[in-house]
Scaffold this active site. Structure first.
Site, PDB file in Angstrom:
ATOM      1  N   PRO A   2     -32.842 -12.832  32.561  1.00 46.46           N
ATOM      2  CA  PRO A   2     -32.393 -12.933  33.956  1.00 46.46           C
ATOM      3  C   PRO A   2     -32.046 -11.561  34.525  1.00 46.46           C
ATOM      4  CG  PRO A   2     -31.159 -14.416  32.510  1.00 46.46           C
ATOM      5  CD  PRO A   2     -31.945 -13.491  31.635  1.00 46.46           C
ATOM      6  N   GLU A   3     -32.580 -11.238  35.683  1.00 50.04           N
ATOM      7  CA  GLU A   3     -32.284  -9.968  36.338  1.00 50.04           C
ATOM      8  C   GLU A   3     -31.480 -10.246  37.609  1.00 50.04           C
ATOM      9  OE1 GLU A   3     -34.875  -6.820  36.049  1.00 50.04           O
ATOM     10  OE2 GLU A   3     -36.336  -7.823  34.783  1.00 50.04           O
ATOM     11  N   HIS A 113     -26.827 -25.543  21.685  1.00 52.94           N
ATOM     12  CA  HIS A 113     -26.861 -24.262  22.390  1.00 52.94           C
ATOM     13  C   HIS A 113     -25.961 -24.248  23.632  1.00 52.94           C
ATOM     14  CE1 HIS A 113     -30.129 -23.253  19.768  1.00 52.94           C
ATOM     15  NE2 HIS A 113     -30.872 -24.238  20.223  1.00 52.94           N
ATOM     16  N   ARG A 133     -30.243 -17.827  22.502  1.00 52.43           N
ATOM     17  CA  ARG A 133     -30.153 -16.636  21.644  1.00 52.43           C
ATOM     18  C   ARG A 133     -28.748 -16.054  21.570  1.00 52.43           C
ATOM     19  NH1 ARG A 133     -35.234 -12.835  22.626  1.00 52.43           N
ATOM     20  NH2 ARG A 133     -34.264 -11.783  20.847  1.00 52.43           N
ATOM     21  N   ARG A 172     -30.868  14.593  36.715  1.00 52.45           N
ATOM     22  CA  ARG A 172     -31.369  14.021  35.457  1.00 52.45           C
ATOM     23  C   ARG A 172     -32.744  14.569  35.111  1.00 52.45           C
ATOM     24  NH1 ARG A 172     -27.653  10.542  37.162  1.00 52.45           N
ATOM     25  NH2 ARG A 172     -26.655   9.120  35.706  1.00 52.45           N
TER      26      ARG A 172
END
Ligand code: ZN
Length: 291
Positions: A2-3, A113, A133, A172
């Site tokens: 998920p973003e 789960h 997970r 950077r």
């Protein structure tokens, strides 16, 4: 995984269903690395708390209570946060993408789960956090307490401004792709959205950050926000195990221009889309359209 858009979709769906409700009971699985606050403490301290709102920063959600306490929630790789009554083929662990009518989709049944369940003092649906997970996280913060993970996040990608990105690039010595994925610069940008924004802005992911111009930073931020908002609108991406709280799959993956399209023709110039590993992440780009 998920973003930002997926997490924002979850936030928008769940907030109105949680706000104003008072917790009656917490049900959890056994103590594990999923729980940054022990199940016992969660059960004791969350009882009686009333939800004030659900806010997002980057990919983190914070359930805020009237008491000033906050429950930090992170979906990790495979976390699913939804209300009871949601139905989905994915939740039923089916691999077949068979189109069933909404009535034919059975309601989710709690399984091993389902690590965290929040019941309220009314008869409306309860909240479930399922994570196959277990890279997801639950942590209770006291009033005024700020988690170090949140403290180090940069500006949320939806609120970011081009000038801040330009300054970050100047300082950077790494590839622009790595700067876009650096959560202390822009919170919530994941691999898919970074690749798509770089394509839209015509910037190659390997370009050294100090060589990205102010104008290109403007194009990158504009593209990133347009793509993120579009993804939120369409219910988020479901390339991974993400399922939105209505149990529907996101539609954004149908709109990818470069991400995971290695070997396919560029939609703009027909050149073959290439893949490179940058900072241990796959990067997809068009060698002709991006310089
Ligand atoms: Zn191209």
């Amino acid at each position: 995984m998920p973003e930002l858009p997926e997490v924002e979709v979850v936030r928008r769906k769940l907030e109105p269903q949680l706000t104003g409700r008072t917790i009656r009971r917490i049900v959890t699985t056994e103590p594990s690395y999923f729980f940054l606050t022990s199940p016992g403490t969660l059960k004791r301290r969350l009882r009686g708390q009333t939800v004030r709102g659900l806010v997002r920063k980057g990919k983190y959600l914070s359930l805020e209570f009237d008491s000033g306490n906050t429950l930090l929630l992170h979906l990790g790789m495979t976390g699913q946060l939804f209300m009871s009554g949601a139905s989905s083929l994915r939740l039923l662990q089916s691999t077949a993408h068979v189109a069933l009518s909404p009535e034919a989709q059975p309601t989710f049944v709690t399984d091993k789960h389902t690590h965290f369940q929040m019941y309220f003092d009314d008869d409306r649906p309860h909240m479930l956090f399922r994570d196959v997970r277990k890279f997801g996280k639950v942590k209770l913060l006291g009033t005024g307490e700020i988690d170090p993970r949140i403290a180090k996040l940069g500006t949320d990608a939806l609120k970011a401004d081009p000038e801040a990105l330009f300054r970050a690039c100047k300082s950077r010595k790494t590839a622009i792709k790595n700067v876009l994925l650096d959560q202390s610069v822009l919170a919530g940008v994941g691999n898919i959205y970074a690749d798509e924004a770089l394509f839209a802005a015509g910037v190659r992911p390997t370009r050294r950050a100090p060589r990205v111009t102010r104008k290109e930073c403007g194009r990158l931020i504009a593209a990133l926000q347009r793509i993120l908002l579009r993804s939120i609108e369409t219910g988020g991406s479901s390339i991974s195990d993400f399922v939105n709280p209505d149990g529907e799959d996101g539609k954004f993956q149908d709109e990818r221009r470069v991400y995971a399209r290695t070997g396919e023709p560029c939609c703009s110039c027909s050149e073959t889309i290439k893949r490179l590993v940058i900072g241990q992440r796959s990067s997809h780009f068009c060698p002709h359209c991006q310089s």
